[in-house]
Structure formats: structure tokens, C-alpha cells
Enzyme design. Structure first.
Site, PDB file in Angstrom:
ATOM      1  N   TYR A  32      51.939 -24.490  55.498  1.00  0.00           N
ATOM      2  CA  TYR A  32      51.649 -23.519  56.683  1.00  0.00           C
ATOM      3  C   TYR A  32      52.671 -23.334  57.613  1.00  0.00           C
ATOM      4  CZ  TYR A  32      50.669 -27.457  60.183  1.00  0.00           C
ATOM      5  OH  TYR A  32      50.542 -28.462  60.647  1.00  0.00           O
ATOM      6  N   ARG A  51      61.848 -22.196  57.628  1.00  0.00           N
ATOM      7  CA  ARG A  51      61.050 -23.528  57.346  1.00  0.00           C
ATOM      8  C   ARG A  51      60.073 -23.257  56.404  1.00  0.00           C
ATOM      9  NH1 ARG A  51      58.785 -26.841  62.246  1.00  0.00           N
ATOM     10  NH2 ARG A  51      57.120 -25.274  61.955  1.00  0.00           N
ATOM     11  N   LYS A 150      56.058 -28.731  55.419  1.00  0.00           N
ATOM     12  CA  LYS A 150      54.727 -28.731  56.375  1.00  0.00           C
ATOM     13  C   LYS A 150      53.549 -28.438  55.677  1.00  0.00           C
ATOM     14  CE  LYS A 150      53.948 -26.386  60.939  1.00  0.00           C
ATOM     15  NZ  LYS A 150      53.479 -27.477  61.460  1.00  0.00           N
ATOM     16  N   GLU A 182      56.747 -39.598  65.184  1.00  0.00           N
ATOM     17  CA  GLU A 182      56.448 -37.965  65.979  1.00  0.00           C
ATOM     18  C   GLU A 182      55.047 -38.286  66.226  1.00  0.00           C
ATOM     19  OE1 GLU A 182      56.827 -34.727  63.176  1.00  0.00           O
ATOM     20  OE2 GLU A 182      56.088 -35.909  61.531  1.00  0.00           O
TER      21      GLU A 182
HETATM   22  N1  PDD Z   1      52.452 -28.453  64.349  1.00  0.00           N
HETATM   23  N2  PDD Z   1      55.697 -32.580  63.837  1.00  0.00           N
HETATM   24  C1  PDD Z   1      54.412 -32.289  63.438  1.00  0.00           C
HETATM   25  C2  PDD Z   1      53.763 -33.087  62.391  1.00  0.00           C
HETATM   26  C3  PDD Z   1      53.994 -30.985  63.573  1.00  0.00           C
HETATM   27  O1  PDD Z   1      52.748 -30.845  62.987  1.00  0.00           O
HETATM   28  C4  PDD Z   1      54.484 -30.086  64.272  1.00  0.00           C
HETATM   29  C5  PDD Z   1      53.781 -28.677  64.309  1.00  0.00           C
HETATM   30  C6  PDD Z   1      55.662 -30.421  64.865  1.00  0.00           C
HETATM   31  C7  PDD Z   1      56.427 -29.387  65.680  1.00  0.00           C
HETATM   32  O2  PDD Z   1      56.932 -28.144  64.971  1.00  0.00           O
HETATM   33  P1  PDD Z   1      57.267 -27.000  65.506  1.00  0.00           P
HETATM   34  O3  PDD Z   1      57.999 -27.054  66.968  1.00  0.00           O
HETATM   35  O4  PDD Z   1      57.971 -26.215  64.671  1.00  0.00           O
HETATM   36  O5  PDD Z   1      55.874 -26.298  65.880  1.00  0.00           O
HETATM   37  C8  PDD Z   1      56.172 -31.622  64.633  1.00  0.00           C
HETATM   38  C9  PDD Z   1      51.917 -27.188  64.486  1.00  0.00           C
HETATM   39  C10 PDD Z   1      52.031 -26.626  66.098  1.00  0.00           C
HETATM   40  C11 PDD Z   1      50.299 -27.322  64.153  1.00  0.00           C
HETATM   41  O6  PDD Z   1      50.135 -28.068  63.284  1.00  0.00           O
HETATM   42  O7  PDD Z   1      49.558 -26.683  64.655  1.00  0.00           O
END
Ligand code: PDD
Length: 286
Positions: A32, A51, A150, A182
Site C-alpha cells: 500500500y 516506492r 510496505k 522506527e
Molecule cells: N505509514 N515507517 C512505517 C512503519 C510506516 O508505516 C510509515 C508510513 C513510515 C513513514 O513513511 P512515509 O514518510 O513514506 O509516509 C515509516 C503510513 C503513513 C501509514 O501506514 O498510514
């Protein structure tokens, strides 16, 4: 009622259908992306599309439609749902082979499932939480070894948010071998003086699109960036801490496992980075 997108069709959300045999549903066999919307425009769309392609490739899947088509679908959904501030959620799964089987179906016989929907979040950029900062706890990171993909396997991150809720705080940072990986749905940072410290990229964390932009802006603003892992003790002793993600942008962290940072209010660096990030992202939005 929202208009959503499913496999080539725009439909009212109550009429959208996915098979019970969909591998996203049965096996979390899908990936996703979440792209934020400000002023009715997409933030960092290219980064999210790149990505997505990388996540799909890592799981032997192709892009279901071209990047141009993907952009057109995002824009159409934002327009049809009148989104000024919010998010577009996109999910691609390996499709519905018509039965349950661990073996991947032949992609020529089983088309992927592509679903997108919007989330309306007025006030996303001007969030009160960003002014106050958030409080977090640390929890063990027990996720699988390919966190750079992701995938929709979000059970443990959901449990992490519930652990945070039960502890009366806002979110959790995950720790593996004594080092922070993270946040449950965001990347984690600490600040010491003029230096921003965040874990380097590997299979251990998601390669945040917001992370890449924020680190670029930080370097351009003559801040020092150190990409290395840190412990929770080091974080508790830091001047500041913050998280980044597409849905929170840059969000100050003011408490870690009950220890207040900077007297419990946001410092200078995180709010400044948020300001720069929002300004630059708005300029570049499409
Ligand atoms: N989550 N790390 C994890 C585990 C994440 O699920 C996310 C993003 C990030 C940050 O990635 P980005 O800057 O590309 O959004 C880091 C999204 C926002 C979600 O699951 O809703």
C-alpha cells in the site's frame, strides 16, 4: 458518501466489492501507499509511486497500471471527493485466484486488485498535536525482516498503537537489539544541538518518503544529519525528538517512556523542519 476506485471503476463506497478469496484479505499479500493532500494537491506523488513499484518488485508483482494512470486516478478521486486536506490510500494485492492456496497464482490468470480511497482530514497541516508534541512509549519490534516493503501486514503496528493507548500516550517506537527501528507508522529521529540522528536505510525500516524529503531540507538548511541507530536511553537524553510520515509530516515527540524532553514542549528544530517541509511540499505539490 465517498467515491472509491476498484479495478478500473469509480463507485460509491457501499457498492465497491473485493472477493473473499483476495490474497490481500487471506494472506496480507499486498502492498500500500498513503499520499497526503494539501490544497487539493498531492504531496510527493513521484516518491510514493516509485516506492510502490519497489515494494511490488520485491514481491514479484508488476505495477497494475502506469504511473501516469495512477496519478490520474489519484487526482480524479481527490476531485470527486472534494479533498482539500487529507490522504489518498492505495492498495495493490496479488488478486483473487478463486480459492485459498499458499502458492502464488499465475499473474496471467489472476489480475491484481487495485483499490484507492480518500480520507478527508481538514486541518491536517495546522494540527494542534504538532504544537503540543506527542508522547510515546517504547515496545519490542517483533515484525518480520522485510520492513522496507510496505506490505499491508499491519497487525503488530496496530497492536503497538493499542499498547500506546493503554499506556495513555499517543504512539510507540519499536526497539530491536537495544536500538530504535522506527515508529508504528512513522520514522523516528532525535536531535542533539544542531544534529539530527535517524537510523540508516536497510531492510529493518520503511524507507520513508517524508524522511527523504526532510533530510534533504535539513541538509539544505545547514543542519547536520547523522544516519545511525540510537538507543532509547540516548533518545531520553536528547534535546528533541520527532517522527515523520505522510500523515503527520514532521511531528515533535515530547515524552519517551515517561521522560519529558525539553521540559515537555517542542524545541526549535522539529517545528522549524515541519514549517520548511510544509512550505516546500506545498510548492512542489501536483
Ligand atoms: N505509514 N515507517 C512505517 C512503519 C510506516 O508505516 C510509515 C508510513 C513510515 C513513514 O513513511 P512515509 O514518510 O513514506 O509516509 C515509516 C503510513 C503513513 C501509514 O501506514 O498510514
Amino acid at each position: 458518501m465517498r467515491t472509491v476506485y476498484v479495478n478500473g471503476e469509480y463507485l460509491p463506497e457501499t457498492e465497491a466489492r473485493v472477493s473473499i478469496f483476495d490474497r490481500g484479505f487471506l494472506m496480507a499479500d499486498g502492498v500500500y501507499e498513503v499520499t497526503s493532500v494539501l490544497d487539493g494537491k498531492l504531496i510527493d506523488f513521484d516518491g510514493h509511486a516509485r516506492r510502490l513499484e519497489r515494494s511490488l518488485r520485491a514481491l514479484d508483482m508488476a505495477m497494475p497500471v502506469s504511473e501516469e494512470e495512477l496519478l490520474a486516478i489519484h487526482r480524479e478521486l481527490v476531485a470527486r471527493n472534494g479533498i482539500d486536506e487529507g490522504m489518498v490510500y492505495l492498495q495493490v494485492t496479488r488478486g483473487a485466484p478463486g480459492d485459498r492456496d499458499f502458492v502464488f497464482p499465475d499473474p496471467d490468470e489472476t489480475p491484481q486488485t487495485l483499490v484507492l480511497f480518500t480520507q478527508d482530514k481538514p486541518g491536517l497541516a495546522d494540527s494542534p498535536a504538532a504544537k503540543k508534541g506527542i508522547r510515546i512509549i517504547s515496545i519490542d519490534d517483533i515484525r518480520w525482516g522485510r520492513r522496507d516493503i510496505k506490505t499491508v501486514q499491519l497487525l503488530y503496528p496496530s497492536m503497538g498503537k493499542m499498547m500506546a493507548k493503554a499506556a495513555g500516550v499517543d504512539d510507540a517506537w519499536m526497539v530491536e537489539d537495544g536500538l530504535v527501528t522506527e515508529g508504528t507508522s512513522n520514522n523516528a529521529y532525535i536531535v542533539k544541538g544542531n544534529r539530527i540522528i535517524t537510523r540508516g536505510l536497510s531492510n529493518d525500516i520503511l524507507h520513508g518518503i517524508t524522511r527523504a524529503a526532510v533530510l534533504r531540507f535539513a541538509r539544505e538548511a545547514q543542519m547536520e544529519v547523522e544516519e545511525r541507530a540510537f538507543t532509547i536511553d540516548e533518545a531520553k537524553a536528547a534535546d528533541e525528538a520527532f517522527i515523520t510520515s505522510a500523515s503527520t509530516f514532521v511531528m515533535p515527540v515530547v515524552e519517551i517512556d515517561g521522560v519529558a524532553l525539553g521540559g515537555g514542549s517542542p524545541g526549535k528544530v522539529a517545528p522549524r523542519l515541519r514549517e520548511i517541509y510544509l512550505e516546500e511540499s506545498r510548492k512542489a505539490a501536483i
